[in-house]
Design a protein around this motif. Structure first.
Motif, PDB file in Angstrom:
ATOM      1  N   ARG A   9       0.807  -1.226   0.000  1.00 28.79           N
ATOM      2  CA  ARG A   9       0.000   0.000   0.000  1.00 28.79           C
ATOM      3  C   ARG A   9       0.839   1.274   0.000  1.00 28.79           C
ATOM      4  NH1 ARG A   9      -3.181  -3.405   3.529  1.00 28.79           N
ATOM      5  NH2 ARG A   9      -5.193  -3.789   2.548  1.00 28.79           N
ATOM      6  N   GLU A 134      -6.606   1.758  -4.178  1.00 27.59           N
ATOM      7  CA  GLU A 134      -6.097   3.006  -3.609  1.00 27.59           C
ATOM      8  C   GLU A 134      -4.940   3.519  -4.468  1.00 27.59           C
ATOM      9  OE1 GLU A 134      -7.537   4.452  -0.922  1.00 27.59           O
ATOM     10  OE2 GLU A 134      -8.973   2.796  -0.970  1.00 27.59           O
ATOM     11  N   GLU A 137      -1.693   1.657  -3.745  1.00 27.52           N
ATOM     12  CA  GLU A 137      -1.835   0.203  -3.602  1.00 27.52           C
ATOM     13  C   GLU A 137      -1.395  -0.502  -4.880  1.00 27.52           C
ATOM     14  OE1 GLU A 137      -5.347  -1.813  -1.442  1.00 27.52           O
ATOM     15  OE2 GLU A 137      -5.815  -1.954  -3.592  1.00 27.52           O
TER      16      GLU A 137
END
Length: 145
Positions: A9, A134, A137
């Protein structure tokens, strides 16, 4: 064949994840194709692998214009190739990939290598990087022979 799917992430997460991915690449010599869109994190992964072998990760940059960068670790040598600007198999001849592959203590990581059938046939693995939900990510699908 070894297959793993890993997720990170952040850039720091990708750097840390490089240790797991590098362990799957061993033993050297190994030619591995790095697949992913522009900005996917291929060079960040190479930075992490360089750090794992004892090379200076800050020295790692995308070899888009020079095509090949070489980093010496404590026991392994890392070759990082970016073939984005090349179009034909014949253009690979001058890069010395065969010599890199023959080095018993070398990892050869190739960005955009999937464009070349001759490299795909010789590759001992691939890491496919895709964008997650995200912004930072990333998913890493690792396949090693």
């Amino acid at each position: 064949m070894i297959e793993k799917r890993l997720k990170t992430r952040s850039v720091n997460g990708t750097m840390a994840l490089a240790q797991n991915i590098m362990e799957l690449m061993l033993p050297a010599p190994r030619l591995v194709i790095l697949k992913g869109d522009l900005g996917a994190g291929k060079t960040t992964l190479v930075k992490g692998i360089a750090q794992c072998i004892g090379a200076n990760a800050e020295d790692v940059t995308s070899p888009t214009f020079t095509l090949v960068h070489e980093y010496q670790g404590t026991k392994l040598k890392l070759y990082h190739l970016d073939l984005y600007r090349l179009e034909k198999d014949e253009e690979l001849l001058s890069l010395g990939i065969e010599e890199m592959e023959a080095d018993p203590n070398a990892l050869v990581l190739v960005e955009w290598g999937e464009k070349f059938p001759s490299l795909l046939q010789r590759a001992r693995g691939a890491v496919v990087i895709t964008q997650g939900e995200e912004p930072d990510e990333r998913w890493f699908f690792v396949q090693m022979l």
